[in-house]
Design a protein around this motif. Structure first.
Motif: not given
Length: 509
Positions: A458-478
């Motif tokens: 479950q913790a792993a799934l949370d981190r994988f989804k956080a990674a997917q969010d970074l792909v969809r909405k990359p932070p400034p300067g990424a």
């Protein structure tokens, strides 16, 4: 922490008091499988229990001790394969992983699915690698002979989940006796506890198979006998709770006589394999285990004082002297007395000049002292960050990240985790190495893989989804998106999500 077999009511009769005649050294017939529980189901139950052990504050991943124990463990696994004791199915499906805890009690235990627990207290009292191998070979044989699953099958379909709850209750009892006991009381649990002892035949079979495995691996037959003698001597003393291994694996005169007879008739191979640890190495690792059990400040001071007194005179090159110096240096490190620890580590390095494996451990200890003292240059002088050992990998990667060489650290760690994907510590360090380079997506991915390695899906799934969010909405300067990395993350997310859904259908422990 207690084994499945150690969850026994205090009133249960002890087989240690039986007086059966010595057994013949002829081969006993194997008991067979006889288990209705599939290996996949047993592995799943083992993972659920192992996940809780990973979360336990006493769980320890000490690279130096883990490497030492793994050297013995891998030799035993190879021997079990060569003898045909370890089937291809179990070899592939089970974890075959040792999990160590800081507990000072003398215990080792087998869990479902090929997970084994080992308390540092046991490592600290055995006097040779042969004795430690005898214990691990015995526990390994409980697993390869499917003793655990057969006991579960005898008790019915509900028993695996009750067993899981009782094991977790035993773990909780080590921290909070009232909370732990609350999980294992009741008429049903009491009945289950009485049935969880390995039978006398199972214990005897684990002795027989384990003896053959350890001697095939190159360990001395005397190790089994001397370990039995040590446990027998302890069983004569008042039970103060320090030897739960005796309650889970009670000795009988028959078992002791059988091992003594086998020692006479079974010869050790002419030349032990080169990876068998030396006596000096074991003395150092036993000393490290004793210190890392957190014995208390007074004991640490005593060990430090003993080592300093020894260092003032002429020190012979023997296991006792090396063990005293190593314990003293490690105790000094635990007390953050870096001056004393540094001096003892230097004396130890000089003393072990004629034994390359022992001197490597002395230099690793010296590097550990300098690392904790904050002297990065001195740390680098004691280790080769490119050496193949896991201790060098872990400390060397930390050093490289701290000194602006995160890219080199990541390269080495990437190679390691590709070969050792269940190494959670390495994944965690890889996440740090990526973060130090500003590679946020890869860092979050590595954090997710670390949680997978620790079985927290479950913790792993949370981190994988956080990674997917970074792909969809990359932070400034990424910078530009790494589409290959993003594709890997999507695949892994679906795989872990499927595991989480399956776990949701399982009964709670």
């Amino acid at each position: 922490m207690l084994s499945i077999a150690s969850l026994v009511l205090p009133s249960a009769p002890s087989r240690a008091q039986t007086s059966a005649p010595p057994a013949s050294v002829s081969q006993l017939p194997t008991l067979g499988d006889g288990s209705d529980m599939t290996s996949a189901a047993e592995r799943r139950l083992g993972e659920r229990i192992a996940r809780e052990i990973y979360r336990d504050p006493d769980y320890i991943d000490d690279p130096v001790l883990v490497e030492y124990v793994q050297t013995i463990w891998q030799a035993l696994l190879d021997a079990a394969r060569a003898r045909g004791e370890l089937s291809a199915e179990l070899d592939q499906r089970f974890a075959w992983e040792i999990m160590m805890g800081r507990d000072r009690t003398i215990n080792a235990f087998a869990l479902p699915g090929g997970y084994l627990g080992l308390n540092l207290g046991l490592v600290g009292v055995v006097t040779s690698p042969d004795e430690l191998a005898s214990v691990l070979a015995h526990e390994l044989s409980h697993v390869t002979q499917r003793h655990i699953s057969r006991l579960m099958a005898q008790q019915g379909k509900q028993m695996p989940w009750l067993i899981g709850a009782m094991i977790l209750g035993a773990l909780a009892a080590s921290k909070n006796p009232d909370a732990g006991n609350a999980m294992i009381v009741g008429g049903q649990a009491a009945v289950a506890q009485n049935g969880l002892n390995f039978s006398r035949d199972m214990e005897r079979e684990a002795d027989r198979v384990g003896f053959g495995v350890m001697t095939q691996a190159g360990f001395a037959p005397q190790g089994f006998v001397s370990m039995f003698e040590k446990l027998q001597q302890a069983s004569r003393l008042n039970d103060n709770g320090a030897f739960p291994y005796l309650r889970s694996h009670p000795l009988t005169t028959e078992r002791i006589a059988d091992m003594q007879s086998r020692q006479v008739l079974d010869a050790r191979p002419a030349a032990a394999p080169p990876n068998i640890p030396t006596g000096l190495v074991h003395a150092m690792m036993a000393a490290r285990a004793r210190v890392l059990t957190r014995p208390g400040i007074d004991v640490l001071r005593s060990w430090l004082a003993d080592a300093q007194a020894m260092a003032r005179g002429t020190v012979p090159v023997d296991a006792r002297s090396v063990g005293v110096l190593y314990a003293g240096a490690t105790a000094g490190l635990q007390q953050r007395d870096f001056v004393a620890a540094r001096a003892l580590a230097a004396r130890l390095t000089a003393l072990t000049a004629g034994d390359a494996p022992a001197q490597r451990l002395a230099k690793l200890l010296a590097a550990e002292v300098e690392w904790n003292a904050g002297d990065l240059a001195a740390t680098a002088g004691f280790i080769d960050a490119n050496a193949p050992g896991r201790p060098e990998l872990i400390l060397g990667s930390q050093l490289r990240v701290r000194t602006g060489q995160a890219r080199q650290a990541a390269t080495r760690l990437q190679t390691w985790v590709s070969l050792n994907p269940r190494d959670g510590t390495a994944w965690q360090l890889l996440a740090s190495a990526y973060a130090a380079q500003g590679l946020l997506l890869r860092s979050v991915h590595a954090e997710a893989e670390m949680q997978v390695a620790r079985l927290d899906y479950q913790a792993a799934l949370d981190r994988f989804k956080a990674a997917q969010d970074l792909v969809r909405k990359p932070p400034p300067g990424a910078g530009p998106i790494d589409h290959i990395e993003a594709s890997i993350i999507d695949t892994r997310t679906r795989e872990v999500e499927a595991i989480v859904k399956e776990q949701a259908k399982e009964k709670p422990l």
